[in-house]
Design a protein around this motif. Structure first.
Motif, short mmCIF file in Angstrom:
data_model
loop_
_atom_site.label_atom_id
_atom_site.label_comp_id
_atom_site.label_asym_id
_atom_site.label_seq_id
_atom_site.Cartn_x
_atom_site.Cartn_y
_atom_site.Cartn_z
N ASP A 19 0.85 -1.21 0.00
CA ASP A 19 0.00 0.00 0.00
C ASP A 19 0.88 1.26 0.00
O ASP A 19 0.64 2.19 -0.76
CB ASP A 19 -0.91 0.03 1.22
N GLN A 23 1.64 3.80 -3.49
CA GLN A 23 1.32 5.23 -3.37
C GLN A 23 2.58 6.08 -3.57
O GLN A 23 2.53 7.13 -4.21
CB GLN A 23 0.66 5.51 -2.02
N ARG A 24 3.70 5.61 -3.04
CA ARG A 24 4.97 6.32 -3.25
C ARG A 24 5.36 6.31 -4.72
O ARG A 24 5.74 7.35 -5.28
CB ARG A 24 6.07 5.66 -2.41
N ALA A 27 3.16 8.73 -6.70
CA ALA A 27 3.47 10.13 -6.40
C ALA A 27 4.84 10.55 -6.92
O ALA A 27 5.00 11.66 -7.47
CB ALA A 27 3.39 10.37 -4.89
#
Length: 100
Positions: A19, A23-24, A27
């Motif tokens: 998760d 997301q990292r 981004a």
């Protein structure tokens, strides 16, 4: 606009780490790619190791050539790849209809 759908299966017990990693990666890498327009990530309720990543690209080539052929793709895979139980199944879609 093209929709990329990636069906991702990860190793059991690594959901929290994945998760954070996905997301990292989104981004830090994907959002800066040429032709990137937006994304959604969904996690399965019934199969906790399954994720569906949906990315909108301006053109098919923005994903298949510009991104996949770039150093950014290698960075992306370094972030999320260690969690994959198998290679993601990736397909591209054109919009046929949508609600208003």
């Amino acid at each position: 606009m093209i929709l990329e759908i990636a069906d991702i299966r990860i190793h059991a017990g690594q959901q929290a780490e994945f998760d954070a990693a996905i997301q990292r990666g989104l981004a830090e890498v994907i959002q800066h790619a040429q032709g990137f327009l937006g994304f959604k990530v969904n996690k399965s309720i019934e199969s906790p190791e399954r994720y569906v990543l949906m990315i909108h690209w301006a053109t098919l080539e923005n994903h298949t050539i510009d991104f996949r052929g770039s150093e950014a793709f290698q960075q992306w895979r370094a972030i999320v790849g260690p969690y994959f139980a198998a290679a993601p199944v990736v397909e591209h879609f054109d919009l046929l209809a949508e609600s208003s």
